[in-house]
Design a protein around this motif. Structure first.
Motif, PDB file in Angstrom:
ATOM      1  N   ARG A   1       0.831  -1.208   0.000  1.00  0.00           N
ATOM      2  CA  ARG A   1       0.000   0.000   0.000  1.00  0.00           C
ATOM      3  C   ARG A   1       0.863   1.255   0.000  1.00  0.00           C
ATOM      4  NH1 ARG A   1      -3.075  -3.087   3.644  1.00  0.00           N
ATOM      5  NH2 ARG A   1      -2.233  -1.946   5.443  1.00  0.00           N
ATOM      6  N   VAL A   2       1.942   1.252   0.754  1.00  0.00           N
ATOM      7  CA  VAL A   2       2.828   2.421   0.793  1.00  0.00           C
ATOM      8  C   VAL A   2       3.466   2.642  -0.576  1.00  0.00           C
ATOM      9  CG1 VAL A   2       4.893   3.422   1.837  1.00  0.00           C
ATOM     10  CG2 VAL A   2       3.291   2.133   3.261  1.00  0.00           C
ATOM     11  N   LEU A   3       3.907   1.579  -1.217  1.00  0.00           N
ATOM     12  CA  LEU A   3       4.548   1.706  -2.531  1.00  0.00           C
ATOM     13  C   LEU A   3       3.567   2.208  -3.582  1.00  0.00           C
ATOM     14  CD1 LEU A   3       6.728  -1.556  -2.628  1.00  0.00           C
ATOM     15  CD2 LEU A   3       7.463   0.778  -2.134  1.00  0.00           C
ATOM     16  N   GLU A   4       2.325   1.786  -3.487  1.00  0.00           N
ATOM     17  CA  GLU A   4       1.331   2.187  -4.492  1.00  0.00           C
ATOM     18  C   GLU A   4       0.787   3.586  -4.244  1.00  0.00           C
ATOM     19  OE1 GLU A   4      -1.504  -0.984  -4.313  1.00  0.00           O
ATOM     20  OE2 GLU A   4      -0.479  -2.143  -5.891  1.00  0.00           O
ATOM     21  N   ASP A   5       0.602   3.960  -2.963  1.00  0.00           N
ATOM     22  CA  ASP A   5      -0.049   5.235  -2.649  1.00  0.00           C
ATOM     23  C   ASP A   5       0.934   6.342  -2.292  1.00  0.00           C
ATOM     24  OD1 ASP A   5      -2.345   3.790  -2.998  1.00  0.00           O
ATOM     25  OD2 ASP A   5      -2.689   3.467  -0.847  1.00  0.00           O
ATOM     26  N   GLY A   6       2.165   5.971  -1.913  1.00  0.00           N
ATOM     27  CA  GLY A   6       3.113   7.000  -1.485  1.00  0.00           C
ATOM     28  C   GLY A   6       2.707   7.632  -0.164  1.00  0.00           C
ATOM     29  N   ARG A   7       1.980   6.892   0.669  1.00  0.00           N
ATOM     30  CA  ARG A   7       1.524   7.391   1.954  1.00  0.00           C
ATOM     31  C   ARG A   7       1.723   6.304   3.006  1.00  0.00           C
ATOM     32  NH1 ARG A   7      -1.411  11.973   1.091  1.00  0.00           N
ATOM     33  NH2 ARG A   7      -2.390  11.888   3.147  1.00  0.00           N
ATOM     34  N   VAL A   8       2.036   6.716   4.229  1.00  0.00           N
ATOM     35  CA  VAL A   8       2.296   5.783   5.304  1.00  0.00           C
ATOM     36  C   VAL A   8       1.448   6.166   6.513  1.00  0.00           C
ATOM     37  CG1 VAL A   8       4.258   7.110   6.217  1.00  0.00           C
ATOM     38  CG2 VAL A   8       4.114   4.661   6.660  1.00  0.00           C
ATOM     39  N   ARG A   9       0.976   5.172   7.231  1.00  0.00           N
ATOM     40  CA  ARG A   9       0.195   5.427   8.444  1.00  0.00           C
ATOM     41  C   ARG A   9       0.909   4.762   9.628  1.00  0.00           C
ATOM     42  NH1 ARG A   9      -6.238   4.548   8.977  1.00  0.00           N
ATOM     43  NH2 ARG A   9      -6.063   6.105   7.296  1.00  0.00           N
ATOM     44  N   ARG A  10       1.227   5.571  10.643  1.00  0.00           N
ATOM     45  CA  ARG A  10       1.842   5.044  11.846  1.00  0.00           C
ATOM     46  C   ARG A  10       0.871   4.129  12.596  1.00  0.00           C
ATOM     47  NH1 ARG A  10       4.675  10.333  14.724  1.00  0.00           N
ATOM     48  NH2 ARG A  10       6.157  10.863  13.039  1.00  0.00           N
ATOM     49  N   ILE A  11       1.430   3.212  13.367  1.00  0.00           N
ATOM     50  CA  ILE A  11       0.591   2.376  14.227  1.00  0.00           C
ATOM     51  C   ILE A  11      -0.097   3.281  15.254  1.00  0.00           C
ATOM     52  CG2 ILE A  11       0.581   0.475  15.890  1.00  0.00           C
ATOM     53  CD1 ILE A  11       3.122  -0.568  14.583  1.00  0.00           C
ATOM     54  N   GLY A  12      -1.416   3.145  15.365  1.00  0.00           N
ATOM     55  CA  GLY A  12      -2.173   3.960  16.299  1.00  0.00           C
ATOM     56  C   GLY A  12      -2.599   5.303  15.763  1.00  0.00           C
ATOM     57  N   ALA A  13      -2.252   5.610  14.507  1.00  0.00           N
ATOM     58  CA  ALA A  13      -2.625   6.909  13.922  1.00  0.00           C
ATOM     59  C   ALA A  13      -3.945   6.778  13.176  1.00  0.00           C
ATOM     60  CB  ALA A  13      -1.530   7.400  12.983  1.00  0.00           C
ATOM     61  N   SER A  14      -4.601   7.919  12.955  1.00  0.00           N
ATOM     62  CA  SER A  14      -5.884   7.922  12.244  1.00  0.00           C
ATOM     63  C   SER A  14      -5.775   8.545  10.867  1.00  0.00           C
ATOM     64  CB  SER A  14      -6.932   8.700  13.065  1.00  0.00           C
ATOM     65  OG  SER A  14      -6.471  10.034  13.320  1.00  0.00           O
ATOM     66  N   ARG A  15      -4.574   9.012  10.496  1.00  0.00           N
ATOM     67  CA  ARG A  15      -4.428   9.620   9.175  1.00  0.00           C
ATOM     68  C   ARG A  15      -3.091   9.201   8.561  1.00  0.00           C
ATOM     69  NH1 ARG A  15      -1.218  14.218   9.220  1.00  0.00           N
ATOM     70  NH2 ARG A  15      -0.530  14.912  11.296  1.00  0.00           N
ATOM     71  N   ASP A  16      -3.039   9.303   7.231  1.00  0.00           N
ATOM     72  CA  ASP A  16      -1.835   8.950   6.487  1.00  0.00           C
ATOM     73  C   ASP A  16      -0.913  10.153   6.346  1.00  0.00           C
ATOM     74  OD1 ASP A  16      -2.883   6.435   6.176  1.00  0.00           O
ATOM     75  OD2 ASP A  16      -3.667   6.813   4.164  1.00  0.00           O
ATOM     76  N   LEU A  17       0.366   9.865   6.201  1.00  0.00           N
ATOM     77  CA  LEU A  17       1.369  10.912   5.951  1.00  0.00           C
ATOM     78  C   LEU A  17       1.995  10.667   4.583  1.00  0.00           C
ATOM     79  CD1 LEU A  17       3.222  10.841   9.409  1.00  0.00           C
ATOM     80  CD2 LEU A  17       1.532  12.529   8.644  1.00  0.00           C
ATOM     81  N   PRO A  18       2.096  11.709   3.745  1.00  0.00           N
ATOM     82  CA  PRO A  18       2.731  11.518   2.441  1.00  0.00           C
ATOM     83  C   PRO A  18       4.245  11.346   2.588  1.00  0.00           C
ATOM     84  CG  PRO A  18       2.210  13.831   2.770  1.00  0.00           C
ATOM     85  CD  PRO A  18       1.637  13.105   3.947  1.00  0.00           C
ATOM     86  N   VAL A  19       4.817  10.419   1.819  1.00  0.00           N
ATOM     87  CA  VAL A  19       6.271  10.213   1.828  1.00  0.00           C
ATOM     88  C   VAL A  19       6.751  10.086   0.389  1.00  0.00           C
ATOM     89  CG1 VAL A  19       6.495   9.175   4.121  1.00  0.00           C
ATOM     90  CG2 VAL A  19       5.910   7.727   2.171  1.00  0.00           C
ATOM     91  N   ASP A  20       7.928  10.626   0.137  1.00  0.00           N
ATOM     92  CA  ASP A  20       8.563  10.537  -1.175  1.00  0.00           C
ATOM     93  C   ASP A  20       9.851   9.737  -1.005  1.00  0.00           C
ATOM     94  OD1 ASP A  20       9.592  10.859  -3.722  1.00  0.00           O
ATOM     95  OD2 ASP A  20      10.366  12.875  -3.311  1.00  0.00           O
TER      96      ASP A  20
END
Length: 487
Positions: free
Chosen positions: A279-298
């Motif tokens: 999912r991270v490779l396809e979306d370019g976004r990561v979600r921390r354990i326990g978080a409610s939102r994704d963070l964009p990463v390049d």
């Protein structure tokens, strides 16, 4: 008869014009117990532009050499008190200086002996100033030619090396060419090859040649971190996400933002985490354990493994969709046994590196040692070769690595009684055949099997665990328990 105190006249033998001093000439050490001869040579050398120091005998010369390591040429008399010229010559063999012997009692036998002991030239006294000039000029020209050759070899080596990955074989050149072609693009790269082939070196080469070179290169060994910690390590966690999460933690994807993430031993990543990685490779976004939102990463991902991911995907041990996502650019690094032509070059470079790092004056290997290195199968690949050569540099007593300096397993490879499999496993069988208790002797057999697996894989524990059909974590525990850390 020539007067040694007479001021010499220096002229070009062809044109007759006065010889002009040349700047940047090497320092010369003059060794003679006669002050008048030292004075004559000092006048000649100063007019030619050579910096010099003087010694009255061989013992003083050795002390001056220690004080002036930039001395490149020694002009020495043969007959001197305390330490003769020939004895001095023998002491200078390992110093890397040019020695020119001089004597008023010259004979063919004496000259031959001096040259056999390593002298560059032999000059009879009395000598002409032009003889000294011509001899020194030959040495300087030889040094200049050697320096040009060193620079040429360095330029050639640039074409045979990419960030520590070395080779001139067709297979090695193909690998380096692919790395150069794809480095500037953000595409995912999958590096496959046996342990010790240089996958991490090539990952660094990809990063340094990319537009991301000024951003972080973050590496993680997926086989070395327990499953319950790997998810947090990769994706991060929020404070309170689980017991012990006393503060928020940015995962490796966040730490590598803008740069490159090397996922080493990707084939050992648990299946449950493979889905999240996809999912991270396809979306370019990561979600921390326990978080409610994704963070964009390049992040540019480089994956490395010694496993056959295509086969693992077919057998259900690796997600097929993740395999296809990683396999955008696939670079297979051949094992050392498939590029035997590179072993002489690798040996030269690795000996030079080890010698420089350890402060040893060792360069190259003897023909017998090189033949042994070329014939060995190198299950641990370049890493095993590097370790063997470092040991050989430490053991070497001369200017090059000899056959006896190499580890015993290399020298005895192919001997009928030298197989680690035979030795290790047969010694695990009890000598007293009346005692065949599996409970008592099972541990001995297990220890022998683990040691054999480590030997076959050049010490790579991930690969050894697969041979033994146990988990990496279990192998680490057993290696420690059986005292095999040095195997």
């Amino acid at each position: 008869m020539h007067d040694p105190t007479e001021t010499p006249s220096l002229a070009d033998p062809v044109t007759g014009d006065p010889v002009r001093p040349v700047s940047g000439l090497p320092r010369v050490l003059v060794v003679d117990d006669e002050a008048s001869l030292r004075h004559l040579l000092r006048v000649i050398l100063e007019r030619l532009g050579y910096p010099l120091v003087e010694a009255g005998d061989g013992e003083e010369a050795l002390a001056l050499l220690d004080a002036h390591p930039d001395v490149r040429i020694v002009l020495s008399d043969v007959r001197m008190p305390r330490l003769s010229g020939l004895d001095l010559l023998r002491r200078l063999r390992e110093r890397g200086v040019f020695v020119v012997m001089m004597s008023a009692y010259a004979s063919t036998d004496l000259a031959v002996e001096a040259l056999r002991e390593g002298a560059y030239d032999f000059i009879s006294k009395p000598f002409r100033a032009d003889e000294i000039r011509a001899c020194l000029q030959r040495i300087v020209e030889r040094e200049q030619l050697a320096e040009e050759n060193r620079k040429l070899r360095a330029r050639v080596r640039e074409q045979e090396e990419i960030d520590g990955f070395i080779g001139r074989s067709a297979a090695a050149r193909e690998v380096m060419a692919v790395i150069e072609r794809v480095a500037s693009y953000p595409s995912t790269v999958l590096l496959t090859g046996e342990s010790g082939t240089g996958k991490e070196l090539l990952a660094h080469a990809l990063h340094r040649r990319s537009p991301r070179a000024d951003r972080p290169l973050v590496a993680v060994n997926c086989a070395a971190i327990p499953e319950n910690l790997l998810e947090s390590e990769l994706f991060g966690h929020e404070r309170g996400a689980f017991t012990g999460a006393n503060r928020a933690h940015a995962g490796l994807f966040e730490q590598a933002d803008g740069g490159t993430l090397l996922l080493d031993e990707i084939g050992d990543m648990p299946l449950v985490l493979q889905a999240k990685l996809l999912r991270v490779l396809e979306d370019g976004r990561v979600r921390r354990i326990g978080a409610s939102r994704d963070l964009p990463v390049d992040v540019r991902v480089v994956a490395a493994t010694a496993r056959d991911l295509a086969e693992d995907a077919e057998r259900g041990r690796f997600r097929r969709d993740l395999y296809f996502r990683l396999n955008v650019v696939h670079v297979r690094i051949p094992p050392l046994r498939e590029r035997v032509d590179d072993i002489p070059l690798l040996t030269e470079v690795l000996i030079e590196r080890a010698a420089n790092r350890l402060g040893r004056d060792v360069r190259g290997a003897s023909p017998e040692a090189m033949r042994c290195l070329v014939e060995f199968p190198w299950p641990g690949n370049v890493r095993q070769l590097e370790n063997a050569l470092e040991r050989a540099v430490l053991m070497a007593s001369g200017p090059r690595v000899e056959l006896n300096d190499l580890p015993a397993e290399l020298r005895h490879h192919g001997d009928a009684d030298a197989s680690p499999s035979t030795d290790g496993l047969l010694h695990a069988v009890p000598a007293d055949t009346s005692d065949l208790s599996i409970k008592r002797h099972g541990a001995e057999l297990e220890r022998a099997l683990i040691r054999e697996a480590l030997v076959r894989t050049g010490g790579n524990r991930s690969q050894a665990a697969r041979l033994l059909d146990i988990s990496y974590k279990a192998l680490v525990y057993k290696v420690r328990n059986y005292g095999l850390e040095e195997s």
